[in-house]
Design a protein around this motif. Sequence first.
Motif, mmCIF file in Angstrom:
data_model
loop_
_atom_site.group_PDB
_atom_site.id
_atom_site.type_symbol
_atom_site.label_atom_id
_atom_site.label_comp_id
_atom_site.label_asym_id
_atom_site.label_seq_id
_atom_site.Cartn_x
_atom_site.Cartn_y
_atom_site.Cartn_z
ATOM 1 N N THR A 300 0.861 -1.178 0.000
ATOM 2 C CA THR A 300 0.000 0.000 0.000
ATOM 3 C C THR A 300 0.897 1.227 0.000
ATOM 4 O O THR A 300 1.866 1.286 0.767
ATOM 5 C CB THR A 300 -0.903 0.029 1.241
ATOM 6 N N TYR A 301 0.582 2.197 -0.856
ATOM 7 C CA TYR A 301 1.431 3.383 -0.953
ATOM 8 C C TYR A 301 0.566 4.603 -1.216
ATOM 9 O O TYR A 301 -0.265 4.609 -2.133
ATOM 10 C CB TYR A 301 2.449 3.209 -2.081
ATOM 11 N N ASP A 302 0.763 5.649 -0.393
ATOM 12 C CA ASP A 302 0.035 6.912 -0.542
ATOM 13 C C ASP A 302 1.054 7.983 -0.941
ATOM 14 O O ASP A 302 1.887 8.389 -0.132
ATOM 15 C CB ASP A 302 -0.653 7.282 0.767
ATOM 16 N N LYS A 303 0.996 8.431 -2.185
ATOM 17 C CA LYS A 303 1.971 9.398 -2.683
ATOM 18 C C LYS A 303 1.845 10.754 -2.004
ATOM 19 O O LYS A 303 2.786 11.542 -1.974
ATOM 20 C CB LYS A 303 1.826 9.549 -4.202
ATOM 21 N N ARG A 304 0.702 11.042 -1.417
ATOM 22 C CA ARG A 304 0.489 12.331 -0.761
ATOM 23 C C ARG A 304 1.230 12.422 0.576
ATOM 24 O O ARG A 304 1.425 13.502 1.102
ATOM 25 C CB ARG A 304 -1.013 12.548 -0.529
ATOM 26 N N LYS A 305 1.637 11.284 1.125
ATOM 27 C CA LYS A 305 2.308 11.269 2.425
ATOM 28 C C LYS A 305 3.800 11.083 2.320
ATOM 29 O O LYS A 305 4.481 10.976 3.334
ATOM 30 C CB LYS A 305 1.707 10.151 3.294
ATOM 31 N N LYS A 306 4.313 10.997 1.113
ATOM 32 C CA LYS A 306 5.753 10.745 0.941
ATOM 33 C C LYS A 306 6.484 12.000 0.491
ATOM 34 O O LYS A 306 5.927 12.878 -0.121
ATOM 35 C CB LYS A 306 5.969 9.614 -0.065
#
Length: 306
Positions: A300-306
Amino acid sequence: MDNSYNLKQLPTKEERHKLFGSVPPGPRTKPHEKEKMKDLQNTKQNFLFELDAVGISNVKHPIKIASSMTPETQTTIGTFYFASSISQDSKGTNMSRFTEQLHHYHSEGFTLSIESLKQFTRDLKDRLEQKDAEVKVEFPWFFERKAPYTDMAGMNHADAWIHVRYDEQDHHQVTVGLSGKVTTLCPCSKEISEYSAHNQRGNMKMEVELAEDFDESQTDWKVLLLEAAESNASARIHPVLKRPDEKMVTEQAYENPRFVEDMVRLVAADLYELDMIEKFYVQCVNEESIHLHDAVASITYDKRKK
């Protein structure tokens, strides 16, 4: 004593119903007119808690969808989930309004899309007189697949879904997903064996949250997700393969070995590069051909949090 009836001497239908428990109608004292009936669902009182979601699920209905792959227009079966939150002072929701709206949209020539579901949730919120509404629809999506050498065609399918949430601040949250099958060849088996390597069928599942400004008229998200899965696999699945095709697919799989861990990382990399995707979940489950168990990996990966 044989009490069986001769087929020509059966009791009447009314007598048969009575035999199996039917009784005459009782007295009718409650009103038939809707405006005179008590509406429990609309009772206003302190009911302890606000509810996140109330609605109906497993609603099957014919739908039309568009595709950038052949067939470009198709009719399939959608399985719907509808819901909205309800406040602490509301006892319940009006369940019939969900299917009423679905039938209305269908009668108006409804074609399933992200945009049409955005409008659907706005209308549903108003119909329910609530602060939000959501709808999820799952459906099989068919696409033509040609064999790699002979070009002989057949139909493959993947399972797709769209989930749209809408709140009173005019905000939509859109999640789409696709699950389909690929061929994977075990890298370890290839590495340690003198010859050959075992294959498995990989079950890919991808769910992504789309940017608010995603334009479905320009990009078919179903094709994007399908390509992310299939282009990173050992080989694609084909409905029709003649011997020259089978040779090509077998050799391609041998040249592109993949663990489940490899699959989810490679698919994640493709999804990461797509600007219209803000968050994604990828899972691969391999049906092992030399074990009774499956192999599984996910990310799972959220680009907005990286």
